[in-house]
Design an enzyme around this catalytic site. Structure first.
Site, short mmCIF file in Angstrom:
data_model
loop_
_atom_site.label_atom_id
_atom_site.label_comp_id
_atom_site.label_asym_id
_atom_site.label_seq_id
_atom_site.Cartn_x
_atom_site.Cartn_y
_atom_site.Cartn_z
N PRO A 192 -9.61 13.03 45.15
CA PRO A 192 -8.52 13.34 45.61
C PRO A 192 -8.17 15.29 46.40
O PRO A 192 -9.04 15.69 46.03
CB PRO A 192 -7.77 13.56 44.01
CG PRO A 192 -8.34 13.50 42.99
CD PRO A 192 -9.38 12.89 43.78
N ASN A 193 -7.26 14.39 47.17
CA ASN A 193 -7.11 15.22 47.84
C ASN A 193 -7.70 15.77 49.18
O ASN A 193 -8.09 16.47 50.33
CB ASN A 193 -6.89 16.85 47.88
CG ASN A 193 -5.86 16.60 47.02
OD1 ASN A 193 -4.02 16.52 47.05
ND2 ASN A 193 -5.52 17.20 45.22
N ARG A 215 -6.42 22.42 55.91
CA ARG A 215 -5.62 23.31 54.58
C ARG A 215 -6.79 23.88 54.23
O ARG A 215 -7.59 23.76 54.23
CB ARG A 215 -4.50 22.82 53.73
CG ARG A 215 -3.34 22.87 54.93
CD ARG A 215 -2.27 22.48 53.40
NE ARG A 215 -2.05 21.22 53.85
CZ ARG A 215 -1.08 19.76 53.17
NH1 ARG A 215 -1.02 20.86 51.19
NH2 ARG A 215 -0.57 19.07 53.92
N TYR A 226 -12.63 24.90 52.20
CA TYR A 226 -13.05 23.92 52.94
C TYR A 226 -13.99 23.42 54.75
O TYR A 226 -14.32 22.55 54.74
CB TYR A 226 -12.12 23.17 52.54
CG TYR A 226 -12.06 22.92 50.98
CD1 TYR A 226 -13.35 22.56 50.14
CD2 TYR A 226 -10.71 23.38 50.91
CE1 TYR A 226 -12.26 23.12 48.86
CE2 TYR A 226 -10.98 23.07 48.90
CZ TYR A 226 -11.70 22.81 48.24
OH TYR A 226 -10.61 22.70 46.68
N ASN A 232 -17.63 12.43 45.81
CA ASN A 232 -16.93 13.91 45.92
C ASN A 232 -15.98 13.53 44.88
O ASN A 232 -14.92 13.40 46.26
CB ASN A 232 -16.92 14.67 47.21
CG ASN A 232 -16.16 16.17 46.97
OD1 ASN A 232 -15.75 15.84 46.31
ND2 ASN A 232 -15.76 16.42 48.65
N ALA A 245 -10.91 16.65 42.56
CA ALA A 245 -10.66 17.60 40.83
C ALA A 245 -11.05 16.73 39.64
O ALA A 245 -11.13 16.96 39.16
CB ALA A 245 -8.93 18.04 41.02
N GLU A 249 -23.48 13.66 42.75
CA GLU A 249 -22.21 14.28 42.72
C GLU A 249 -22.67 15.41 44.41
O GLU A 249 -23.32 16.28 43.91
CB GLU A 249 -22.11 15.47 41.64
CG GLU A 249 -20.84 16.22 41.42
CD GLU A 249 -20.56 17.08 39.77
OE1 GLU A 249 -21.31 15.73 38.96
OE2 GLU A 249 -20.27 17.56 39.82
N HIS A 290 -20.28 17.98 46.67
CA HIS A 290 -18.99 19.85 46.60
C HIS A 290 -19.17 19.89 47.84
O HIS A 290 -20.38 20.46 47.94
CB HIS A 290 -18.45 20.17 45.44
CG HIS A 290 -18.32 19.49 44.44
ND1 HIS A 290 -17.64 18.63 43.88
CD2 HIS A 290 -19.69 18.97 43.09
CE1 HIS A 290 -17.80 18.23 42.78
NE2 HIS A 290 -18.72 18.40 42.08
N ARG A 298 -16.37 29.25 42.18
CA ARG A 298 -15.52 29.58 42.15
C ARG A 298 -14.86 29.80 40.78
O ARG A 298 -15.60 30.30 39.71
CB ARG A 298 -14.94 28.41 42.52
CG ARG A 298 -15.25 28.52 43.84
CD ARG A 298 -14.97 26.81 44.86
NE ARG A 298 -13.77 27.45 44.90
CZ ARG A 298 -12.94 25.73 45.03
NH1 ARG A 298 -13.01 24.61 45.48
NH2 ARG A 298 -11.56 26.10 45.76
#
Ligand code: CA2
Length: 147
Positions: A10-11, A18, A23, A74, A77, A98, A100, A107
């Site tokens: 997601p996203n 943004r 990112y 990835n 969330a 995995e 990211h 974070r």
């Protein structure tokens, strides 16, 4: 020919539009194009998918069995919340990594928890868009060493 599924959650479709301080400026289309050109130089097949929907990601993981040799995930969330994705990875017996963009451990506390981490070969995080190439290299190394 070795086939790798690169799955984005997601996203991540918003990448490059943004929060560039977190990112980066690279878009997901840029990442996809880079994975495709890297795959060409390596002589492998890379299939690139993105969904904002947990069930669609579960379906894509199920469909990877017998189709792809490895999964680079990835999960966005969902990494921190999804037992469904963890169970899907565990059930298909396709090795997964995995991934990211950001260093999730530097974070917020809630990003330190990963359900996906429990069922993957390893984790790459914090290298931005370059992490996708690193993950492809890591997957090829893993597949070469696998019995
Ligand atoms: O660092 C990563 O790759 C993450 O998987 C990205 C997820 C985040 O929830 C994870 O903790 C770490 C968020 C993806 C959202 O992507 C955006 C990109 C641009 C603008 C807004 C969101």
């Amino acid at each position: 020919m070795t086939s790798i599924l690169v799955l984005n959650g997601p996203n991540l479709n918003l990448l490059g539009t943004r929060q560039p301080e977190v990112y980066g400026h690279t878009t997901l289309a840029d990442v996809e194009a880079d994975c495709a050109s890297y795959a060409k130089t390596l002589g492998i097949k890379v299939t690139f998918l993105q969904s904002n929907h947990e069930g669609a990601l579960v379906d894509a993981i199920h469909a990877a069995k017998g189709t792809h040799d490895g999964i680079i995930l990835n999960a966005g969330a969902y990494t921190h919340t999804s037992i469904a994705l963890m169970d899907a990875i565990a059930s298909v017996e396709v090795p997964a990594i995995e991934l990211h963009l950001s260093n999730v451990h530097a974070r917020e506390e809630f990003r330190h928890q990963s359900y996906i981490a429990k069922v993957v070969v390893g984790i790459i995080c914090g290298f931005g868009a370059a992490g996708y190439r690193l993950a492809i290299d890591a997957m090829l190394g893993h597949l070469k060493d696998a019995p």
